[in-house]
Design a protein around this motif. Sequence first.
Motif, PDB file in Angstrom:
ATOM      1  N   ARG A   1      11.398  13.352   2.938  1.00  0.00           N
ATOM      2  CA  ARG A   1      10.938  13.629   1.539  1.00  0.00           C
ATOM      3  C   ARG A   1       9.704  13.459   1.506  1.00  0.00           C
ATOM      4  NH1 ARG A   1      13.109  12.282  -3.942  1.00  0.00           N
ATOM      5  NH2 ARG A   1      11.347  11.343  -3.950  1.00  0.00           N
ATOM      6  N   SER A   2       9.158  12.459   2.206  1.00  0.00           N
ATOM      7  CA  SER A   2       7.644  12.230   2.112  1.00  0.00           C
ATOM      8  C   SER A   2       7.008  13.330   2.751  1.00  0.00           C
ATOM      9  CB  SER A   2       7.473  11.006   2.698  1.00  0.00           C
ATOM     10  OG  SER A   2       7.874   9.830   1.838  1.00  0.00           O
ATOM     11  N   PHE A   3       7.610  13.613   4.108  1.00  0.00           N
ATOM     12  CA  PHE A   3       7.173  14.759   4.875  1.00  0.00           C
ATOM     13  C   PHE A   3       6.934  16.227   4.217  1.00  0.00           C
ATOM     14  CE2 PHE A   3       7.186  18.343   7.949  1.00  0.00           C
ATOM     15  CZ  PHE A   3       6.129  18.076   8.720  1.00  0.00           C
ATOM     16  N   ARG A   4       8.069  16.477   3.414  1.00  0.00           N
ATOM     17  CA  ARG A   4       8.109  17.703   2.642  1.00  0.00           C
ATOM     18  C   ARG A   4       7.121  17.566   1.454  1.00  0.00           C
ATOM     19  NH1 ARG A   4      13.665  18.636   0.236  1.00  0.00           N
ATOM     20  NH2 ARG A   4      12.797  17.332  -1.385  1.00  0.00           N
ATOM     21  N   SER A   5       7.104  16.458   0.695  1.00  0.00           N
ATOM     22  CA  SER A   5       6.206  16.443  -0.298  1.00  0.00           C
ATOM     23  C   SER A   5       4.546  16.244   0.006  1.00  0.00           C
ATOM     24  CB  SER A   5       6.294  15.266  -1.136  1.00  0.00           C
ATOM     25  OG  SER A   5       5.854  13.950  -0.500  1.00  0.00           O
TER      26      SER A   5
ATOM     27  N   GLY B   1      19.869   1.424   6.563  1.00  0.00           N
ATOM     28  CA  GLY B   1      18.507   1.467   6.517  1.00  0.00           C
ATOM     29  C   GLY B   1      18.051   2.682   7.280  1.00  0.00           C
ATOM     30  N   ALA B   2      18.517   2.926   8.479  1.00  0.00           N
ATOM     31  CA  ALA B   2      18.083   4.112   9.270  1.00  0.00           C
ATOM     32  C   ALA B   2      18.180   5.550   8.474  1.00  0.00           C
ATOM     33  CB  ALA B   2      18.917   4.286  10.686  1.00  0.00           C
ATOM     34  N   LEU B   3      19.434   5.486   7.896  1.00  0.00           N
ATOM     35  CA  LEU B   3      19.801   6.796   6.968  1.00  0.00           C
ATOM     36  C   LEU B   3      18.666   6.767   6.088  1.00  0.00           C
ATOM     37  CD1 LEU B   3      23.702   6.953   7.053  1.00  0.00           C
ATOM     38  CD2 LEU B   3      21.974   8.561   8.312  1.00  0.00           C
ATOM     39  N   PHE B   4      18.454   5.600   5.300  1.00  0.00           N
ATOM     40  CA  PHE B   4      17.589   5.769   4.219  1.00  0.00           C
ATOM     41  C   PHE B   4      15.991   6.133   4.670  1.00  0.00           C
ATOM     42  CE2 PHE B   4      14.473   3.622   1.668  1.00  0.00           C
ATOM     43  CZ  PHE B   4      14.442   4.206   0.543  1.00  0.00           C
ATOM     44  N   LEU B   5      15.595   5.523   5.609  1.00  0.00           N
ATOM     45  CA  LEU B   5      14.138   5.799   6.238  1.00  0.00           C
ATOM     46  C   LEU B   5      14.056   7.142   6.646  1.00  0.00           C
ATOM     47  CD1 LEU B   5      13.606   2.334   7.952  1.00  0.00           C
ATOM     48  CD2 LEU B   5      12.407   3.218   5.843  1.00  0.00           C
ATOM     49  N   PHE B   6      15.225   7.688   7.279  1.00  0.00           N
ATOM     50  CA  PHE B   6      15.093   9.130   7.805  1.00  0.00           C
ATOM     51  C   PHE B   6      15.136   9.992   6.479  1.00  0.00           C
ATOM     52  CE2 PHE B   6      17.294  13.162   8.717  1.00  0.00           C
ATOM     53  CZ  PHE B   6      16.540  13.596   9.540  1.00  0.00           C
ATOM     54  N   TRP B   7      15.830   9.790   5.470  1.00  0.00           N
ATOM     55  CA  TRP B   7      15.845  10.553   4.259  1.00  0.00           C
ATOM     56  C   TRP B   7      14.555  10.653   3.620  1.00  0.00           C
ATOM     57  CZ3 TRP B   7      15.566   8.606  -0.863  1.00  0.00           C
ATOM     58  CH2 TRP B   7      15.806   9.640  -1.838  1.00  0.00           C
ATOM     59  N   TYR B   8      13.850   9.282   3.389  1.00  0.00           N
ATOM     60  CA  TYR B   8      12.565   9.004   2.730  1.00  0.00           C
ATOM     61  C   TYR B   8      11.638   9.499   3.308  1.00  0.00           C
ATOM     62  CZ  TYR B   8       9.111   6.214   0.303  1.00  0.00           C
ATOM     63  OH  TYR B   8       8.227   5.602  -0.459  1.00  0.00           O
ATOM     64  N   GLY B   9      11.524   9.367   4.940  1.00  0.00           N
ATOM     65  CA  GLY B   9      10.524  10.191   5.644  1.00  0.00           C
ATOM     66  C   GLY B   9      10.409  11.694   5.455  1.00  0.00           C
TER      67      GLY B   9
ATOM     68  N   VAL C   1       0.678  -1.369  -0.033  1.00  0.00           N
ATOM     69  CA  VAL C   1      -0.054  -0.094  -0.035  1.00  0.00           C
ATOM     70  C   VAL C   1       1.061   1.282  -0.203  1.00  0.00           C
ATOM     71  CG1 VAL C   1      -1.514   1.260   1.373  1.00  0.00           C
ATOM     72  CG2 VAL C   1      -2.096  -0.822   0.847  1.00  0.00           C
ATOM     73  N   ALA C   2       1.888   1.110   0.761  1.00  0.00           N
ATOM     74  CA  ALA C   2       2.862   2.338   0.740  1.00  0.00           C
ATOM     75  C   ALA C   2       3.426   2.343  -0.721  1.00  0.00           C
ATOM     76  CB  ALA C   2       3.987   2.352   1.803  1.00  0.00           C
ATOM     77  N   ILE C   3       3.276   3.604  -1.458  1.00  0.00           N
ATOM     78  CA  ILE C   3       3.928   3.565  -2.622  1.00  0.00           C
ATOM     79  C   ILE C   3       5.262   4.187  -2.494  1.00  0.00           C
ATOM     80  CG2 ILE C   3       3.593   5.035  -4.955  1.00  0.00           C
ATOM     81  CD1 ILE C   3       1.513   3.042  -4.360  1.00  0.00           C
ATOM     82  N   GLY C   4       6.096   3.337  -2.835  1.00  0.00           N
ATOM     83  CA  GLY C   4       7.636   3.544  -2.894  1.00  0.00           C
ATOM     84  C   GLY C   4       8.040   4.013  -4.196  1.00  0.00           C
TER      85      GLY C   4
END
Length: 140
Positions: free
Chosen positions: A90-94, A80-88, A21-24
């Motif tokens: 970006r998602s928050f910003r978008s 993984g932590a760095l990626f998830l932080f960056w992805y989060g 469901v989460a669009i990656g």
Amino acid sequence: MNLVDVAPFLKGLSFGLGLIVAIGFQNAFVLRQGLKREHVFWVALVSAVADSLLIVLGTLGLGTLFASSLLLTQIATWGGALFLFWYGFRSFRSALKPQPLELKGERSPSSLRSVIGATLAFSLLNPHVYLDTVVLIGSV
């Protein structure tokens, strides 16, 4: 057929749906290619095969191999932590500036080879796919 017979199927289905469901990045690429109507069959096939192979590797114990190595565990944890932080981030910003998925101004890859290459990159160079397929689905 009773509920006990169907329960494992329903558990697996809900688990898989919860992950998809989460669009990656990979899903967004597949959707974009579908909107472009460009090599859609091949994009879907390559994505499905790549995910299936990673799930098989996970069920065969690749996650256990990673867990047995302190170095690999540290790399996976911090990466993984760095990626998830960056992805989060970006998602928050978008989410603050939602925009529709538009195709105006995008130049489509012209060859099947370049589209398959991009599909493999989105499928295999994304750390999130390893967490979902190898670790989560593989351990379940």
